[in-house]
Design a protein around this motif. Structure first.
Motif, PDB file in Angstrom:
ATOM      1  N   SER A 160      -7.758   0.060 -10.182  1.00 53.44           N
ATOM      2  CA  SER A 160      -6.656   0.506 -11.043  1.00 53.44           C
ATOM      3  C   SER A 160      -5.545   1.215 -10.268  1.00 53.44           C
ATOM      4  N   ARG A 161      -5.914   2.134  -9.414  1.00 52.20           N
ATOM      5  CA  ARG A 161      -4.904   2.924  -8.710  1.00 52.20           C
ATOM      6  C   ARG A 161      -4.077   2.057  -7.743  1.00 52.20           C
ATOM      7  N   THR A 162      -4.769   1.166  -7.017  1.00 50.87           N
ATOM      8  CA  THR A 162      -4.084   0.253  -6.088  1.00 50.87           C
ATOM      9  C   THR A 162      -3.115  -0.641  -6.849  1.00 50.87           C
ATOM     10  N   ILE A 163      -3.557  -1.095  -8.028  1.00 53.03           N
ATOM     11  CA  ILE A 163      -2.723  -1.984  -8.844  1.00 53.03           C
ATOM     12  C   ILE A 163      -1.452  -1.259  -9.271  1.00 53.03           C
ATOM     13  N   LYS A 164      -1.587  -0.008  -9.684  1.00 51.96           N
ATOM     14  CA  LYS A 164      -0.399   0.745 -10.101  1.00 51.96           C
ATOM     15  C   LYS A 164       0.528   0.994  -8.904  1.00 51.96           C
ATOM     16  N   ALA A 165      -0.068   1.249  -7.740  1.00 51.85           N
ATOM     17  CA  ALA A 165       0.756   1.475  -6.548  1.00 51.85           C
ATOM     18  C   ALA A 165       1.522   0.203  -6.174  1.00 51.85           C
ATOM     19  N   ALA A 166       0.878  -0.962  -6.408  1.00 47.31           N
ATOM     20  CA  ALA A 166       1.514  -2.236  -6.041  1.00 47.31           C
ATOM     21  C   ALA A 166       2.532  -2.695  -7.083  1.00 47.31           C
ATOM     22  N   THR A 167       2.482  -2.113  -8.285  1.00 48.68           N
ATOM     23  CA  THR A 167       3.402  -2.531  -9.352  1.00 48.68           C
ATOM     24  C   THR A 167       4.201  -1.299  -9.784  1.00 48.68           C
ATOM     25  N   GLU A 168       3.831  -0.721 -10.900  1.00 51.85           N
ATOM     26  CA  GLU A 168       4.376   0.597 -11.236  1.00 51.85           C
ATOM     27  C   GLU A 168       3.375   1.351 -12.097  1.00 51.85           C
ATOM     28  N   GLU A 169       3.583   2.643 -12.190  1.00 49.35           N
ATOM     29  CA  GLU A 169       2.607   3.517 -12.858  1.00 49.35           C
ATOM     30  C   GLU A 169       2.387   3.111 -14.320  1.00 49.35           C
ATOM     31  N   THR A 170       3.441   2.592 -14.960  1.00 54.92           N
ATOM     32  CA  THR A 170       3.327   2.235 -16.384  1.00 54.92           C
ATOM     33  C   THR A 170       2.709   0.851 -16.598  1.00 54.92           C
ATOM     34  N   PHE A 171       2.448   0.122 -15.521  1.00 54.57           N
ATOM     35  CA  PHE A 171       1.797  -1.191 -15.648  1.00 54.57           C
ATOM     36  C   PHE A 171       0.334  -0.911 -16.028  1.00 54.57           C
ATOM     37  N   LEU A 172      -0.084  -1.480 -17.173  1.00 50.02           N
ATOM     38  CA  LEU A 172      -1.347  -1.053 -17.787  1.00 50.02           C
ATOM     39  C   LEU A 172      -2.577  -1.589 -17.058  1.00 50.02           C
ATOM     40  N   THR A 173      -3.607  -0.757 -16.995  1.00 49.47           N
ATOM     41  CA  THR A 173      -4.900  -1.229 -16.503  1.00 49.47           C
ATOM     42  C   THR A 173      -5.946  -1.018 -17.592  1.00 49.47           C
ATOM     43  N   LEU A 174      -6.632  -2.093 -17.900  1.00 54.55           N
ATOM     44  CA  LEU A 174      -7.719  -2.059 -18.887  1.00 54.55           C
ATOM     45  C   LEU A 174      -8.998  -2.390 -18.131  1.00 54.55           C
ATOM     46  N   CYS A 175      -9.960  -1.494 -18.204  1.00 57.19           N
ATOM     47  CA  CYS A 175     -11.110  -1.620 -17.304  1.00 57.19           C
ATOM     48  C   CYS A 175     -12.453  -1.595 -18.024  1.00 57.19           C
ATOM     49  N   PRO A 176     -13.120  -2.758 -18.100  1.00 56.39           N
ATOM     50  CA  PRO A 176     -14.503  -2.799 -18.579  1.00 56.39           C
ATOM     51  C   PRO A 176     -15.432  -2.295 -17.480  1.00 56.39           C
TER      52      PRO A 176
END
Ligand code: C5P
Length: 232
Positions: A160-176
């Motif tokens: 999740s954190r890497t994904i936000k760093a690569a996109t933007e903080e408001t880009f949503l992460t949904l995690c099962p």
């Protein structure tokens, strides 16, 4: 964080009992996946909205097909009135764009997420299929989803954190694969506690078995929500 409860129970009546026991919470997302939606269809969405009109619905059907067929399905999903649905990121950029262009024709559209790496994959099995490791591929898929106008991705909490760093903080992460207090992982390989989910800035922790297999699911959900609120 907003809790997403997986309604994956073997009978429609069991799902309803679970949803009714959670009816006094206005902030919950209900996740309908293959089992429940294939069995109960759109009536389930209507019933959930009757139980609590504030329940938000996430239709977890992980679309994967040719772009036009995916866009046709996305249009039908939008007409169901659900609040969020998902596609497989590996369907590719053209499929993503085609889906988002079709949804743009609607007055209102649901949030759209793309599945990066299923949380049941371990590193070896994932690499065997996708030809690269989970971290690398999850980031690539997230960037592709972001660039093509999606609202976020499905990943494990650990990306999740890497994904936000690569996109933007408001880009949503949904995690099962969330085991709130370290419960049994079942078939999930990359499981995280609520504490880790919070540290990793997960927007939507998805929790199924640790809630519906608990002898008292309503109390378990209250405990999860309290823990989430304490961390804010
Ligand atoms: O019971 P558990 O908490 O493991 O449930 C996780 C839910 O999230 C299941 O409904 C599963 O289908 C779904 N899911 C997942 N991994 C993904 C996407 C969805 O486990 N990448």
């Amino acid at each position: 964080m907003q809790l997403c409860v997986a309604l994956d129970l073997p009978k429609a009546s069991d799902n309803m009992r679970l949803a009714e026991s959670l009816a006094d919470h206005d902030t919950l997302w209900m996740k309908l996946g293959f089992r429940s939606y294939i069995r109960d269809g759109r009536a389930l969405i209507d019933t959930l909205k009757q139980i609590n009109p504030h329940f938000r619905i996430f239709l977890d059907l992980k679309l994967y097909d040719i772009p036009n067929t995916m866009a046709d399905a996305a249009e039908e999903i939008a007409l169901l009135g659900v609040d969020m649905f998902n596609i497989h990121a590996s369907a590719g950029a053209v499929a993503m764009r085609t889906v988002m262009e079709r949804l743009a024709q609607q007055a209102e559209r649901p949030l759209v997420l793309a599945v990066t790496a299923l949380t049941s994959f371990d590193e070896a099995n994932f690499t065997n299929i996708y030809g690269a490791g989970i971290d690398q591929k999850a980031e690539e898929f997230a960037r592709m989803s972001y660039e093509n106008g999606l609202d976020g991705v499905v990943s494990s909490a650990f990306e999740s954190r890497t994904i936000k760093a690569a996109t933007e903080e408001t880009f949503l992460t949904l995690c099962p694969g969330i085991r709130p207090f370290g419960e049994d992982a079942g078939d999930q390989q990359r499981v995280a506690t609520l504490e880790v989910a919070r540290e990793e800035r997960v927007d939507f922790p998805v929790i199924g078995r640790p809630i519906y297999r608990d002898p008292d699911p309503a109390t378990k959900v209250r405990k999860i929500l309290t823990t989430m609120e304490q961390g804010l």
